[in-house]
Structure formats: structure tokens, C-alpha cells
Design an enzyme around this catalytic site. Structure first.
Site, PDB file in Angstrom:
ATOM      1  N   ARG A  90      97.308  27.838  48.293  1.00 67.10           N
ATOM      2  CA  ARG A  90      98.014  28.580  49.428  1.00 67.10           C
ATOM      3  C   ARG A  90      99.713  27.528  47.884  1.00 67.10           C
ATOM      4  O   ARG A  90     100.858  27.616  48.769  1.00 67.10           O
ATOM      5  CB  ARG A  90      98.021  27.735  50.375  1.00 67.10           C
ATOM      6  CG  ARG A  90      98.856  27.602  51.498  1.00 67.10           C
ATOM      7  CD  ARG A  90      98.262  27.484  52.875  1.00 67.10           C
ATOM      8  NE  ARG A  90      98.228  25.503  52.865  1.00 67.10           N
ATOM      9  CZ  ARG A  90      98.775  24.751  53.038  1.00 67.10           C
ATOM     10  NH1 ARG A  90     100.160  25.174  53.170  1.00 67.10           N
ATOM     11  NH2 ARG A  90      98.140  23.481  53.201  1.00 67.10           N
ATOM     12  N   TYR A 134     114.208  47.664  57.694  1.00 68.09           N
ATOM     13  CA  TYR A 134     113.244  48.777  58.231  1.00 68.09           C
ATOM     14  C   TYR A 134     112.671  47.651  59.113  1.00 68.09           C
ATOM     15  O   TYR A 134     112.792  46.707  59.872  1.00 68.09           O
ATOM     16  CB  TYR A 134     111.459  47.974  57.202  1.00 68.09           C
ATOM     17  CG  TYR A 134     110.391  47.319  57.644  1.00 68.09           C
ATOM     18  CD1 TYR A 134     109.718  49.248  57.691  1.00 68.09           C
ATOM     19  CD2 TYR A 134     109.016  46.506  57.636  1.00 68.09           C
ATOM     20  CE1 TYR A 134     108.470  49.263  58.054  1.00 68.09           C
ATOM     21  CE2 TYR A 134     108.532  46.109  58.049  1.00 68.09           C
ATOM     22  CZ  TYR A 134     107.484  47.456  57.948  1.00 68.09           C
ATOM     23  OH  TYR A 134     106.446  47.698  58.218  1.00 68.09           O
ATOM     24  N   ASP A 174     116.603  43.169  50.537  1.00 65.90           N
ATOM     25  CA  ASP A 174     115.450  43.814  50.272  1.00 65.90           C
ATOM     26  C   ASP A 174     115.397  44.905  49.590  1.00 65.90           C
ATOM     27  O   ASP A 174     116.081  46.058  49.757  1.00 65.90           O
ATOM     28  CB  ASP A 174     115.006  45.236  51.899  1.00 65.90           C
ATOM     29  CG  ASP A 174     113.592  45.552  52.160  1.00 65.90           C
ATOM     30  OD1 ASP A 174     112.923  44.794  50.691  1.00 65.90           O
ATOM     31  OD2 ASP A 174     112.698  45.018  53.268  1.00 65.90           O
ATOM     32  N   LYS A 193     103.913  48.678  48.198  1.00 63.95           N
ATOM     33  CA  LYS A 193     104.370  49.728  47.993  1.00 63.95           C
ATOM     34  C   LYS A 193     104.361  50.152  46.720  1.00 63.95           C
ATOM     35  O   LYS A 193     103.350  50.258  45.954  1.00 63.95           O
ATOM     36  CB  LYS A 193     105.927  50.037  48.836  1.00 63.95           C
ATOM     37  CG  LYS A 193     106.366  49.271  50.052  1.00 63.95           C
ATOM     38  CD  LYS A 193     105.879  50.077  51.143  1.00 63.95           C
ATOM     39  CE  LYS A 193     105.624  49.985  52.673  1.00 63.95           C
ATOM     40  NZ  LYS A 193     105.496  48.196  53.182  1.00 63.95           N
TER      41      LYS A 193
END
Length: 392
Positions: free
Chosen positions: A58, A111, A183, A208
Site C-alpha cells: 500500500r 470526464y 488530466d 487508456k
């Protein structure tokens, strides 16, 4: 690495330090949740070191470190962080950098999940948000308040491909001491590097282009060492952890990113020009076309224009659905930037996540198609479009 090294070499060798440590050509997968210490002193050092790659996954993992070294080089930042999704990267960044009483400026077009964070989540925590039409950069400056802490931009934007002038936004943001987050998913670091224009934090949905094969969900945050530690502290609490296997697949995808983007850019521009000539198509939106309203800005800040073409069918909601369903080579599926071409009827996709008013604000008409161009031969893609148009 040397700043003069080309990106094709960066993606293969920016993690050379780990290659030497492991002694393998292909990277090892550290599929472990935790790592052992030799003694209490070493354990204390591991536990007290932010982003330690060999303490607890983590916090970090050696495969994460390899991805980070490549992404920081690609985006030109000091360092990077990885997360389990693009929205994990965006949400973690925003929640790290703003507090109750702050004000955030965002775009009318983002988005859909970013839009929901701005409209619904941040206000719940006492953060004011203002959304502006990003095509006119003056709108950002006019929205600035004394408590404005952060400006969130996305360019080209999903799904309408409006382009935001990065340099202009950063210029006035810096005058007011405001952080800028970009972004960069729709461009990729091959086509656009926001940090070169002064952007503070760059986020990606690595699902992506970066992964490139439609087989992982991942996110990346590229920034300075100072901001990375602040974001990482929130990241460990929220727990948006990228699994070692997905990190390994992302690393593999990055190896071919430049060559994939070269073909994708070429295919998309050729298909966009082809679509403009078809009588069944009402409008085509692609930053590489001279007809695009912000083509000049796109040329200034982009080296290529990406996979995504938005276009409007001459038909209604049902006709647009029939067109997308009739494509044979191109798959009717969400996402973008992979080796296979994908297409969606945008209104069908967005209406499940945004309400009617948000759809209207985002400028999504009922006859809109979002087409993500892959690596198929361009003539086959053209033929696929032509046969599907017969259905309308």
C-alpha cells in the site's frame, strides 16, 4: 536520464537501475503485500520512509517504482505516484490539495466522474466549485476568488475534444499562487507534456494509452517531490493501491507507448479527414483537423492529436445507436487508447452517470459518437464505418 534521450529510449531504459538489481531482461513481479526487515533498526527505517518500495505494497512496491521512474521521465516531473484507477489518481490528488473553505475552478466539460466530484463530492466537504467554459481562457481568470486554491483542467476534453490553452491558464494561475492540475489522459505524455507549460500535477487514467491493451485499470500522478509526499499521505489512507500484477502490465504497456501512439495518431487523423467527407456525418471534432475551433492551440501544445474522434451522425438517438451497433471491426465498449478500436454512443454512456442538466452543460447531443482509433489498418477502419452507416 539525459534530457536529450528520446521517448522511445526512455520507456525502455528509464528503469535501468532495477534491471541491474534484478539481473533479468523482463522485470520481476513482486507479488507480496509486505516485506521483511533484517532487524528492528531496518524496520523502523522502512516504516518511517514515505513511499518506501519494500515495506508494504500500500506504501509502495518495486514494480511501482519502475513505472514511476518511466512516467516521471515521460512527463518531465521530479517523481510520480501510481493508483488503482484514473479516478483514484484524480480523487486522491484533489482531496490532498484542497480543504474546507477553499475554492476550485473546473471546466464545464470533464470526464463524467470528475464532473461528479466537482458538482457533488467537494461541496459536501465545504469546498466551493465553479465550472467555466474552457474554450475561452478568460473565463478561468474571471472565476478566481481570494480563496481559489486549485484549477482543474482536462485537454483535450472527454468526450467533446474541446482544447484548453494550458500555457494561458498557468500564466494567470501562477500570478495568484493557484495550483494547476491537468488530466492528460486524452493526449498521453507522447503528444503533450503539461509540466512543460508549468502545470503542477499531471494525472492519467493509465487504463487508456499507457497500459494500451484494455487489460488493466490504473492511474498515475506526476508531480514534484514536495507535492508527491503530500498526495501520497492521503493516498495511503484512501488505499487506492495498484496491484503488483497490474503495475507489471502497465510497465509492459509503457514499453511500446511511443510506437503505438505514432500509429494511433496517424490512423486517427486519416479517419477524421475521411469522416469529414461523408454526407451522412454532420460534424467531426478532432484537434488535428483545421476545422477544429481550437486547432491553433492544439498545434501549439500538442505533438500529435491522439486516438479519439467525436462526430455527429445525421440522425436521431436511435439511428446513432444503430450505427454504433453495426460496426464490425470496432467494438462497442467504453475506454480508449488501446490497440483495438472502440466506439460508443456518447449519450447512452453519459446518461447513466450524469443527470439531464449535467449532460446539457457538458454539451453532449443525442447523435454523438466517440470513436477511439486503434492499430487496425486504416482502410479496414474506413470500410467498417461505411458499412455501418448503411444502418441509419
Amino acid at each position: 536520464m539525459d534530457k536529450n534521450i528520446n521517448k522511445e529510449t526512455v520507456v525502455l531504459h528509464a528503469d535501468g537501475e532495477w534491471k541491474q538489481k534484478e539481473g533479468t531482461v523482463a522485470p520481476a513481479i513482486y507479488y507480496t503485500a509486505t516485506f521483511s526487515a533484517n532487524d528492528p533498526t531496518e524496520f523502523a527505517e522502512m516504516a518511517g520512509t514515505p513511499r518506501h518500495g519494500n515495506y508494504y505494497t500500500r506504501y509502495g512496491n518495486p514494480v511501482h517504482d519502475r513505472v514511476i521512474s518511466i512516467m516521471a521521465e515521460l512527463e518531465g516531473t521530479e517523481t510520480a505516484l501510481v493508483s488503482s484507477s484514473g479516478m483514484g489518481a484524480i480523487a486522491t490528488t484533489l482531496l490532498s490539495l484542497v480543504s474546507a473553505g477553499d475554492h476550485v475552478i473546473a471546466q464545464t466539460r470533464h470526464y463524467m466522474s470528475t464532473t461528479k466530484i466537482m458538482d457533488e463530492m467537494l461541496p459536501r466537504f465545504g469546498v466551493e466549485t465553479t465550472v467555466v467554459e474552457q474554450a475561452d481562457v478568460k473565463n478561468f481568470e474571471e472565476a478566481i476568488r481570494p480563496n481559489t486554491k486549485l484549477i482543474m483542467i482536462e485537454t483535450p476534453v472527454n468526450p467533446t475534444l474541446v482544447v484548453t490553452d494550458i500555457e494561458a491558464v498557468v500564466e494567470f494561475a501562477k500570478k495568484h499562487g493557484i495550483l494547476v492540475v491537468a488530466d492528460n489522459t486524452f493526449a498521453s505524455p507522447i503528444n503533450q507534456r503539461p509540466h512543460d507549460f508549468g502545470v503542477d500535477v499531471i494525472v492519467h487514467s493509465a487504463t487508456k494509452y499507457l497500459g494500451g491493451h484494455h487489460d488493466i485499470t490504473a492511474g498515475v500522478i506526476c508531480t514534484s517531490n514536495e507535492l508527491a509526499e503530500k498526495i501520497w499521505d492521503t493516498h495511503t489512507s484512501l488505499g487506492s493501491v495498484l496491484s503488483p500484477m497490474d503495475a507489471w502490465l502497465l510497465l509492459r504497456g509503457l514499453r511500446t507507448l511511443p510506437v503505438r501512439m505514432e500509429r494511433i495518431n496517424e490512423n486517427a487523423l486519416r479517419l477524421a479527414k475521411f469522416l469529414e467527407q461523408l454526407p451522412q456525418i454532420e460534424n467531426v471534432y478532432y484537434p488535428g483537423l483545421e476545422s477544429h475551433p481550437q486547432h491553433g492551440i492544439a498545434k501549439k501544445q500538442m505533438k500529435g492529436f491522439g486516438a479519439v474522434i467525436a462526430f455527429a451522425i445525421k440522425g436521431d438517438y436511435a439511428a446513432t445507436q444503430r450505427f454504433v451497433s453495426s460496426l464490425k471491426l470496432t467494438t462497442n465498449a467504453v475506454s480508449l487508447g488501446g490497440v483495438e478500436s472502440l466506439a460508443v454512443h456518447t449519450a447512452s454512456m453519459w446518461e447513466g452517470a450524469l443527470n439531464e442538466e449535467q449532460m446539457k452543460t457538458a454539451g453532449i447531443p443525442v447523435n454523438f459518437v466517440r470513436f477511439s482509433v486503434g492499430l487496425e489498418h486504416i482502410e479496414d477502419l474506413k470500410a467498417d464505418v461505411l458499412q455501418a452507416l448503411k444502418s441509419i
